[in-house]
Design a protein around this motif. Structure first.
Motif, mmCIF file in Angstrom:
data_model
loop_
_atom_site.group_PDB
_atom_site.id
_atom_site.type_symbol
_atom_site.label_atom_id
_atom_site.label_comp_id
_atom_site.label_asym_id
_atom_site.label_seq_id
_atom_site.Cartn_x
_atom_site.Cartn_y
_atom_site.Cartn_z
ATOM 1 N N GLU A 55 41.103 -16.392 -5.760
ATOM 2 C CA GLU A 55 40.865 -15.197 -6.565
ATOM 3 C C GLU A 55 39.391 -15.020 -6.892
ATOM 4 O O GLU A 55 38.880 -13.898 -6.906
ATOM 5 N N GLU A 56 38.671 -16.127 -7.157
ATOM 6 C CA GLU A 56 37.269 -16.002 -7.543
ATOM 7 C C GLU A 56 36.420 -15.466 -6.390
ATOM 8 O O GLU A 56 35.460 -14.707 -6.608
ATOM 9 N N LEU A 57 36.762 -15.818 -5.153
ATOM 10 C CA LEU A 57 36.027 -15.298 -4.000
ATOM 11 C C LEU A 57 36.410 -13.849 -3.712
ATOM 12 O O LEU A 57 35.556 -13.022 -3.356
ATOM 13 N N GLN A 58 37.680 -13.542 -3.853
ATOM 14 C CA GLN A 58 38.118 -12.165 -3.673
ATOM 15 C C GLN A 58 37.414 -11.231 -4.654
ATOM 16 O O GLN A 58 36.992 -10.123 -4.290
ATOM 17 N N ARG A 59 37.279 -11.676 -5.892
ATOM 18 C CA ARG A 59 36.629 -10.861 -6.909
ATOM 19 C C ARG A 59 35.180 -10.569 -6.531
ATOM 20 O O ARG A 59 34.688 -9.448 -6.709
ATOM 21 N N VAL A 60 34.487 -11.560 -5.966
ATOM 22 C CA VAL A 60 33.100 -11.360 -5.542
ATOM 23 C C VAL A 60 33.030 -10.280 -4.459
ATOM 24 O O VAL A 60 32.180 -9.371 -4.518
ATOM 25 N N VAL A 61 33.900 -10.368 -3.462
ATOM 26 C CA VAL A 61 33.901 -9.369 -2.397
ATOM 27 C C VAL A 61 34.208 -7.992 -2.955
ATOM 28 O O VAL A 61 33.528 -6.995 -2.633
ATOM 29 N N GLY A 316 39.960 -19.023 2.919
ATOM 30 C CA GLY A 316 40.583 -18.865 1.608
ATOM 31 C C GLY A 316 40.433 -17.520 0.956
ATOM 32 O O GLY A 316 40.926 -17.329 -0.157
ATOM 33 N N ILE A 317 39.778 -16.559 1.604
ATOM 34 C CA ILE A 317 39.611 -15.257 0.957
ATOM 35 C C ILE A 317 40.833 -14.381 1.172
ATOM 36 O O ILE A 317 41.354 -13.788 0.225
ATOM 37 N N LEU A 330 29.715 -9.621 5.126
ATOM 38 C CA LEU A 330 28.554 -8.908 4.578
ATOM 39 C C LEU A 330 28.205 -9.427 3.193
ATOM 40 O O LEU A 330 27.046 -9.761 2.906
ATOM 41 N N VAL A 331 29.192 -9.498 2.318
ATOM 42 C CA VAL A 331 28.938 -9.905 0.937
ATOM 43 C C VAL A 331 28.438 -11.350 0.888
ATOM 44 O O VAL A 331 27.404 -11.646 0.267
ATOM 45 N N PHE A 332 29.134 -12.272 1.531
ATOM 46 C CA PHE A 332 28.725 -13.671 1.436
ATOM 47 C C PHE A 332 27.544 -13.994 2.350
ATOM 48 O O PHE A 332 26.836 -14.980 2.107
ATOM 49 N N GLY A 333 27.295 -13.172 3.354
ATOM 50 C CA GLY A 333 26.057 -13.335 4.100
ATOM 51 C C GLY A 333 24.853 -13.103 3.211
ATOM 52 O O GLY A 333 23.902 -13.898 3.187
ATOM 53 N N ARG A 334 24.886 -12.035 2.441
ATOM 54 C CA ARG A 334 23.791 -11.737 1.517
ATOM 55 C C ARG A 334 23.691 -12.791 0.415
ATOM 56 O O ARG A 334 22.601 -13.261 0.072
ATOM 57 N N ILE A 335 24.843 -13.188 -0.135
ATOM 58 C CA ILE A 335 24.838 -14.187 -1.212
ATOM 59 C C ILE A 335 24.310 -15.520 -0.707
ATOM 60 O O ILE A 335 23.558 -16.205 -1.415
ATOM 61 N N SER A 336 24.682 -15.908 0.503
ATOM 62 C CA SER A 336 24.242 -17.204 1.026
ATOM 63 C C SER A 336 22.720 -17.275 1.111
ATOM 64 O O SER A 336 22.126 -18.319 0.823
ATOM 65 N N ALA A 337 22.089 -16.179 1.489
ATOM 66 C CA ALA A 337 20.621 -16.155 1.552
ATOM 67 C C ALA A 337 20.010 -16.281 0.166
ATOM 68 O O ALA A 337 19.078 -17.056 -0.052
ATOM 69 N N GLU A 338 20.567 -15.540 -0.769
ATOM 70 C CA GLU A 338 20.054 -15.588 -2.149
ATOM 71 C C GLU A 338 20.224 -16.982 -2.743
ATOM 72 O O GLU A 338 19.312 -17.528 -3.393
#
Length: 344
Positions: A55-61, A316-317, A330-338
């Motif tokens: 759920e926590e990863l889904q919420r981020v997306v 797990g998403i 897209l979302v976690f690609g950007r987050i991974s860089a940050e």
């Protein structure tokens, strides 16, 4: 999507980033897709569709996709359609070649035909191209046909596991489409997808209607159920009413007309149901795995030090159902860089 987005975001933040692309061209399976990037319009629908997902990863997306799509547009990525065509979802359809070219320009250094010796961000696209891993986790009876790029063979998962990574749930799940049971090329991945199982009578080779209940709107549940049938094959049998049903900008009849495995119902290996007009033999094509590495909301691979992951390497998403793989990439690609720039 994931690797190029990570590199583009890192460069935007002032870092030097290099994409080590194992394949002979950039873009991965994004380039081969219909390139609709979407999320569920309502949060409760996301949870209902993918009830066993993290759920926590889904919420981020769900919360960050709209900003991600706006970011792609700001880079100049060409939009083909500003709506998904599904009232339950919101997003946009991009031109896959135009989006790939846009991200390559923004990412900067892309080295083809090589793997990174010591990667910071893993974005190798899952393990659907590895027959041994697919047999171990998803389909022990034999390999599934690949409906994806040729190079996503679990490199990221193996690398992370050697460094103490944890795996997500859903390793036995995959996203794909039922395709005509014949050879197909990369440019046929989208037009030959037999996306009308919800209006067909569906049988296995023994003439059994094996799917119980209603087929989901994505039909990914039917694809995974087909993989469990004898020889991983099924028959879609259609009457006149079914053939007239719309599927996005086409009808079922339009899709069936392209299928090389369509035949007269009289040729079925079992008695045809009343009213049947045409039958199509299908088998699953695997596009990407759903289970993979366990990450936190910052894209850090759980159990490792300073290793991040995005795209289909992350699991797990969307377990238990289906959600846009491109959106999560897209979302976690950007987050991974940050996150990598914050921690390293």
């Amino acid at each position: 999507m994931a690797g190029l987005s990570a590199a583009a975001r890192a460069r935007e933040l002032g870092a030097k980033a290099v994409v080590h692309e194992k394949g002979t061209r950039p873009g991965g399976s994004m380039l081969l897709s219909s390139c609709v990037i979407w999320r569920f319009r309502e949060w409760d629908d996301f949870r209902a569709e993918c009830p066993t997902g993290a759920e926590e990863l889904q919420r981020v997306v769900w919360e960050q996709l709209d900003d991600g799509i706006s970011w792609l547009e700001s880079l100049g990525a060409p939009v083909v359609q500003h709506e998904t065509g599904n009232p339950r979802t919101i997003g946009k359809r991009f031109d896959p070649r135009g989006l790939t070219d846009t991200l390559v320009r923004a990412a900067g250094a892309v080295r083809l035909g090589e793997s990174a010796p010591e990667p910071t961000i893993l974005a190798t696209g899952g393990f659907q191209g590895n027959a041994e891993l697919v047999a171990r986790h998803i389909h022990p009876a034999g390999p599934l046909r690949l409906r994806a790029n040729l190079w996503s063979s679990g490199d990221g998962m193996r690398y992370a596991l050697e460094r103490g990574a944890e795996l997500s749930g859903g390793l036995e799940e995959f996203y794909g489409r039922n395709m005509p049971d014949a050879d197909f090329s990369e440019d046929q991945f989208v037009p030959l997808a037999q996306l009308y199982g919800r209006v067909a009578r569906v049988y296995n080779e023994r003439g059994e209607e094996f799917f119980e209940g209603e087929v989901s709107w994505s039909e990914n549940d039917l694809v995974q159920a087909t993989a469990k049938q004898p020889d991983a094959r099924a028959w879609y049998v259609l009457d006149d009413e079914a053939l007239d049903q719309p599927v996005r900008d086409r009808t079922v009849s339009d899709i069936v007309a392209l299928a090389p495995t369509r035949l007269d119902p009289a040729e079925l290996p079992f008695p045809a149901p009343s009213g049947a007009r045409v039958a199509v033999r299908v088998s699953p094509g695997i596009t990407h795995t759903i289970g993979g590495l366990r990450v936190d909301e910052e894209a850090r691979v759980v159990g490792t030090e300073n290793l991040f992951a995005a795209g289909a390497d992350v699991g797990g998403i969307s377990t238990g159902g289906y959600a846009s793989g491109l959106a999560a990439a897209l979302v976690f690609g950007r987050i991974s860089a940050e996150s990598a720039l914050d921690r390293l």
